[in-house]
Design a protein around this motif. Structure first.
Motif, PDB file in Angstrom:
ATOM      1  N   GLY A  71      -4.339  42.975  79.485  1.00  0.00           N
ATOM      2  CA  GLY A  71      -3.186  42.119  79.706  1.00  0.00           C
ATOM      3  C   GLY A  71      -2.947  41.185  78.538  1.00  0.00           C
ATOM      4  O   GLY A  71      -3.717  41.152  77.577  1.00  0.00           O
ATOM      5  N   VAL A  72      -1.859  40.422  78.647  1.00  0.00           N
ATOM      6  CA  VAL A  72      -1.470  39.453  77.628  1.00  0.00           C
ATOM      7  C   VAL A  72      -1.092  38.156  78.341  1.00  0.00           C
ATOM      8  O   VAL A  72      -0.402  38.185  79.356  1.00  0.00           O
ATOM      9  N   ILE A  73      -1.564  37.042  77.793  1.00  0.00           N
ATOM     10  CA  ILE A  73      -1.212  35.721  78.296  1.00  0.00           C
ATOM     11  C   ILE A  73      -0.786  34.869  77.108  1.00  0.00           C
ATOM     12  O   ILE A  73      -1.453  34.881  76.070  1.00  0.00           O
ATOM     13  N   VAL A  74       0.309  34.146  77.246  1.00  0.00           N
ATOM     14  CA  VAL A  74       0.670  33.108  76.283  1.00  0.00           C
ATOM     15  C   VAL A  74       0.349  31.785  76.960  1.00  0.00           C
ATOM     16  O   VAL A  74       0.779  31.542  78.092  1.00  0.00           O
ATOM     17  N   ALA A  75      -0.440  30.967  76.277  1.00  0.00           N
ATOM     18  CA  ALA A  75      -0.940  29.731  76.887  1.00  0.00           C
ATOM     19  C   ALA A  75      -0.821  28.567  75.916  1.00  0.00           C
ATOM     20  O   ALA A  75      -0.670  28.761  74.708  1.00  0.00           O
ATOM     21  N   ARG A  76      -0.927  27.357  76.483  1.00  0.00           N
ATOM     22  CA  ARG A  76      -1.040  26.170  75.647  1.00  0.00           C
ATOM     23  C   ARG A  76      -2.231  25.372  76.155  1.00  0.00           C
ATOM     24  O   ARG A  76      -2.525  25.349  77.350  1.00  0.00           O
ATOM     25  N   ALA A  77      -2.926  24.755  75.219  1.00  0.00           N
ATOM     26  CA  ALA A  77      -4.130  24.002  75.571  1.00  0.00           C
ATOM     27  C   ALA A  77      -4.394  22.966  74.493  1.00  0.00           C
ATOM     28  O   ALA A  77      -3.874  23.066  73.376  1.00  0.00           O
ATOM     29  N   GLN A  78      -5.211  21.979  74.833  1.00  0.00           N
ATOM     30  CA  GLN A  78      -5.558  20.932  73.877  1.00  0.00           C
ATOM     31  C   GLN A  78      -6.381  21.483  72.713  1.00  0.00           C
ATOM     32  O   GLN A  78      -6.277  21.004  71.596  1.00  0.00           O
ATOM     33  N   SER A  79      -7.201  22.505  73.001  1.00  0.00           N
ATOM     34  CA  SER A  79      -8.050  23.074  71.954  1.00  0.00           C
ATOM     35  C   SER A  79      -8.455  24.490  72.326  1.00  0.00           C
ATOM     36  O   SER A  79      -8.371  24.884  73.496  1.00  0.00           O
ATOM     37  N   ARG A  80      -8.906  25.224  71.342  1.00  0.00           N
ATOM     38  CA  ARG A  80      -9.426  26.564  71.567  1.00  0.00           C
ATOM     39  C   ARG A  80     -10.646  26.503  72.495  1.00  0.00           C
ATOM     40  O   ARG A  80     -10.813  27.330  73.383  1.00  0.00           O
ATOM     41  N   GLU A  81     -11.490  25.500  72.280  1.00  0.00           N
ATOM     42  CA  GLU A  81     -12.700  25.361  73.089  1.00  0.00           C
ATOM     43  C   GLU A  81     -12.361  25.136  74.563  1.00  0.00           C
ATOM     44  O   GLU A  81     -12.998  25.715  75.446  1.00  0.00           O
ATOM     45  N   ALA A  82     -11.343  24.317  74.823  1.00  0.00           N
ATOM     46  CA  ALA A  82     -10.915  24.076  76.203  1.00  0.00           C
ATOM     47  C   ALA A  82     -10.404  25.370  76.835  1.00  0.00           C
ATOM     48  O   ALA A  82     -10.699  25.666  77.997  1.00  0.00           O
ATOM     49  N   LEU A  83      -9.652  26.139  76.065  1.00  0.00           N
ATOM     50  CA  LEU A  83      -9.116  27.401  76.574  1.00  0.00           C
ATOM     51  C   LEU A  83     -10.237  28.412  76.808  1.00  0.00           C
ATOM     52  O   LEU A  83     -10.248  29.121  77.816  1.00  0.00           O
ATOM     53  N   GLU A  84     -11.203  28.478  75.889  1.00  0.00           N
ATOM     54  CA  GLU A  84     -12.331  29.395  76.070  1.00  0.00           C
ATOM     55  C   GLU A  84     -13.108  29.058  77.344  1.00  0.00           C
ATOM     56  O   GLU A  84     -13.518  29.961  78.083  1.00  0.00           O
ATOM     57  N   ALA A  85     -13.293  27.772  77.618  1.00  0.00           N
ATOM     58  CA  ALA A  85     -13.999  27.362  78.833  1.00  0.00           C
ATOM     59  C   ALA A  85     -13.217  27.772  80.074  1.00  0.00           C
ATOM     60  O   ALA A  85     -13.801  28.256  81.059  1.00  0.00           O
ATOM     61  N   LEU A  86     -11.901  27.608  80.031  1.00  0.00           N
ATOM     62  CA  LEU A  86     -11.045  28.013  81.152  1.00  0.00           C
ATOM     63  C   LEU A  86     -11.127  29.526  81.365  1.00  0.00           C
ATOM     64  O   LEU A  86     -11.285  29.996  82.494  1.00  0.00           O
ATOM     65  N   MET A  87     -11.043  30.291  80.284  1.00  0.00           N
ATOM     66  CA  MET A  87     -11.031  31.749  80.381  1.00  0.00           C
ATOM     67  C   MET A  87     -12.358  32.297  80.900  1.00  0.00           C
ATOM     68  O   MET A  87     -12.388  33.360  81.519  1.00  0.00           O
ATOM     69  N   ALA A  88     -13.434  31.588  80.678  1.00  0.00           N
ATOM     70  CA  ALA A  88     -14.745  32.034  81.164  1.00  0.00           C
ATOM     71  C   ALA A  88     -14.793  32.090  82.688  1.00  0.00           C
ATOM     72  O   ALA A  88     -15.644  32.787  83.255  1.00  0.00           O
TER      73      ALA A  88
END
Length: 101
Positions: A49-66
């Motif tokens: 799949g594909v998701i377009v997202a916005r986040a404060q940081s890559r690290e925050a997004l990586e934690a969410l995706m986990a």
């Protein structure tokens, strides 16, 4: 706020992915409501799949995706690409990104 394109690759057969999909979609909905996810969908052909997202940081997004049920169940892995938008169309509403009319 940073923008990201997330591309998932399925790691298990489609039948296994289909079992986890309802939980994955509920998880997606939570992050649409929070404003993190802007648009998403299955690739064609359905290899991920594909998701377009916005986040404060890559690290925050990586934690969410986990915590994506697909990740937790070993059904998918993500690649994350950050990008800096320089313009947008009228259908996309992002503060501070110049609109092309």
């Amino acid at each position: 706020m940073n923008l990201f394109v997330l591309i998932s690759q399925y790691l298990k057969p489609q039948a296994d992915v289909d079992v986890v999909t309802p939980r994955h979609r509920a998880w997606l909905d939570d992050h649409y409501r929070s404003g993190t996810f802007l648009v998403s969908g299955r690739q064609d052909p359905p290899t991920g799949g594909v998701i377009v997202a916005r986040a404060q940081s890559r690290e925050a997004l990586e934690a969410l995706m986990a915590n994506d049920p697909f990740v937790l169940e070993g059904c998918a892995a993500y690649t994350i690409t950050a990008f800096t938008p320089v313009k947008r169309g009228a259908a996309v509403h992002l503060d501070d990104i110049p609109l092309v009319q």
